[in-house]
Scaffold this motif. Structure first.
Motif, short mmCIF file in Angstrom:
data_model
loop_
_atom_site.label_atom_id
_atom_site.label_comp_id
_atom_site.label_asym_id
_atom_site.label_seq_id
_atom_site.Cartn_x
_atom_site.Cartn_y
_atom_site.Cartn_z
N UNK A 71 -0.61 9.79 -4.28
CA UNK A 71 -1.02 10.73 -3.25
C UNK A 71 -2.29 10.28 -2.54
N UNK A 72 -2.47 10.75 -1.32
CA UNK A 72 -3.68 10.48 -0.56
C UNK A 72 -3.91 11.63 0.41
N UNK A 73 -4.98 11.55 1.17
CA UNK A 73 -5.32 12.65 2.08
C UNK A 73 -4.22 12.89 3.11
N UNK A 74 -3.73 11.83 3.74
CA UNK A 74 -2.76 11.98 4.83
C UNK A 74 -1.38 11.46 4.49
N UNK A 75 -1.22 10.81 3.35
CA UNK A 75 0.03 10.14 3.05
C UNK A 75 0.08 8.79 3.75
N UNK A 76 1.19 8.08 3.57
CA UNK A 76 1.31 6.78 4.19
C UNK A 76 0.68 5.69 3.35
N UNK A 77 0.47 4.52 3.98
CA UNK A 77 -0.05 3.36 3.26
C UNK A 77 -1.56 3.50 3.02
N UNK A 78 -1.97 3.26 1.77
CA UNK A 78 -3.39 3.27 1.39
C UNK A 78 -3.68 1.94 0.70
N UNK A 79 -4.66 1.21 1.20
CA UNK A 79 -5.00 -0.08 0.62
C UNK A 79 -5.84 0.10 -0.64
N UNK A 80 -5.58 -0.76 -1.64
CA UNK A 80 -6.41 -0.73 -2.84
C UNK A 80 -7.53 -1.77 -2.73
N UNK A 81 -8.26 -1.98 -3.81
CA UNK A 81 -9.39 -2.91 -3.78
C UNK A 81 -8.95 -4.35 -3.54
N UNK A 82 -7.70 -4.64 -3.80
CA UNK A 82 -7.13 -5.95 -3.52
C UNK A 82 -6.74 -6.11 -2.06
N UNK A 83 -6.74 -4.99 -1.32
CA UNK A 83 -6.29 -5.03 0.06
C UNK A 83 -4.80 -4.84 0.22
N UNK A 84 -4.10 -4.59 -0.89
CA UNK A 84 -2.65 -4.42 -0.85
C UNK A 84 -2.33 -2.94 -0.65
N UNK A 85 -1.57 -2.57 0.38
CA UNK A 85 -1.28 -1.15 0.62
C UNK A 85 -0.19 -0.61 -0.29
N UNK A 86 -0.34 0.65 -0.68
CA UNK A 86 0.69 1.37 -1.42
C UNK A 86 1.08 2.61 -0.64
N UNK A 87 2.36 2.92 -0.64
CA UNK A 87 2.83 4.11 0.05
C UNK A 87 2.51 5.37 -0.76
#
Length: 313
Positions: free
Chosen positions: A40-56
């Motif tokens: 989960x995230x604030x808006x949904x969609x792709x969120x990058x982690x500390x590696x720079x790799x996005x997760x849905x």
């Protein structure tokens, strides 16, 4: 089925998702779907982690959760007001809310730590206390449960936290089964120290390491310098000199550290009497153990056991 959501701030540290594996394996070991995982995230969609790799991810505000776990960043940083509002709202309707490592700072920003016993990675504990003075920060705990708020230490402690949740939800047998699948010891008790005596000593040579390993396996024995020197295949004089050079401590002090560490685990995780713990860990009598605890922790064994039981409630 219990829905566990992971709130992911932008740039979250990837190890913050380590608890996912514990819940995933709980389903496998149990042979049924006990947990449903949501990223989960604030808006949904792709969120990058500390590696720079996005997760849905899915929007946090639309979820009905049993448990919300908030991931942390590599170092604490302010979070958007929108995400904090959603975390605060979820905390009001979820059965429990938790943080992994610096995720505790997000709980603090959301106003969820006031008056509670909490922990985080030892490196950031003072900063957490400074930013949230109404919280009671304990910088040497693996995880802490205070009411419906769970907080854990460094990133790997998130696995211990998840195993603790599984044990609370479905019993100790399932938790142990998951721990075996993860190839870890059964979860460290929440009150267990973040630090390890062997890591603190950090001997360089194989001989001194062998002596310490021998000591840890034989705490009930007297463990004199002569005994340890024999385990290291050195003369007592050579051993004492090499030991102090590599660890900065005397053998006697190091053995006391190992005994205190082992005794604390027994006190927090077992129902053994203080007499039994003292004998098993080589202190011989409870009074000697009490004095060692006061030197190491500033508290007697009875207080540490009481705090551990309070955390487990």
């Amino acid at each position: 089925m219990l829905t566990v959501g992971f709130a992911l701030p932008p740039g979250f540290q990837i190890m913050g998702l380590a608890p996912v594996s514990a819940f995933e394996l709980a389903n496998i070991v149990a042979g049924e779907t006990l947990y449903c995982i949501r990223l989960l995230s604030e808006h949904g969609g792709a969120v990058a982690n500390s590696f720079g790799v996005p997760l849905e991810t899915r929007p946090l505000q639309r979820q009905r959760l049993d448990t919300l776990i908030v991931a942390g960043l590599l170092s604490p940083a302010p979070t958007s007001t929108g995400l904090l509002k959603q975390i605060r709202k979820s905390a009001g309707v979820s059965r429990r809310i938790a943080s992994v490592c610096t995720g505790a700072f997000l709980l603090g920003e959301a106003g969820l730590l006031d008056g509670r016993r909490v922990t985080t990675h030892w490196f950031y504990a003072r900063e957490l206390q400074k930013q949230f003075p109404d919280a009671h920060v304990e910088d040497d705990r693996i995880f802490i449960i205070d009411g419906n708020v769970w907080t854990s230490a460094g990133m790997s402690a998130g696995v211990d936290l998840a195993l603790g949740m599984i044990e609370k939800d479905f019993g100790v047998d399932l938790s142990r089964g998951v721990a075996r699948q993860l190839v870890v010891h059964h979860r460290r008790a929440g009150g267990q120290s973040q630090h390890s005596a062997l890591l603190e000593l950090d001997p360089k040579s194989d001989r001194i390491q062998s002596a310490l390993a021998y000591a840890r396996k034989n705490l009930r024995l007297p463990l004199t310098v002569e005994t340890l020197a024999e385990a290291a295949h050195l003369s007592p004089r050579q051993f004492s000199r090499a030991f102090r050079s590599e660890t900065g401590q005397s053998p006697a002090k190091a053995v006391e550290q190992l005994r205190v560490e082992a005794a604390r685990v027994m006190i927090e995780q077992s129902r053994n009497t203080m007499d039994e713990v003292a004998v098993e860990t080589g202190f011989a009598d409870p009074e000697r153990m009490r004095r060692a605890f006061l030197r190491a922790f500033g508290e007697p064994p009875q207080v540490i056991r009481r705090n551990a039981r309070r955390s487990a409630v």
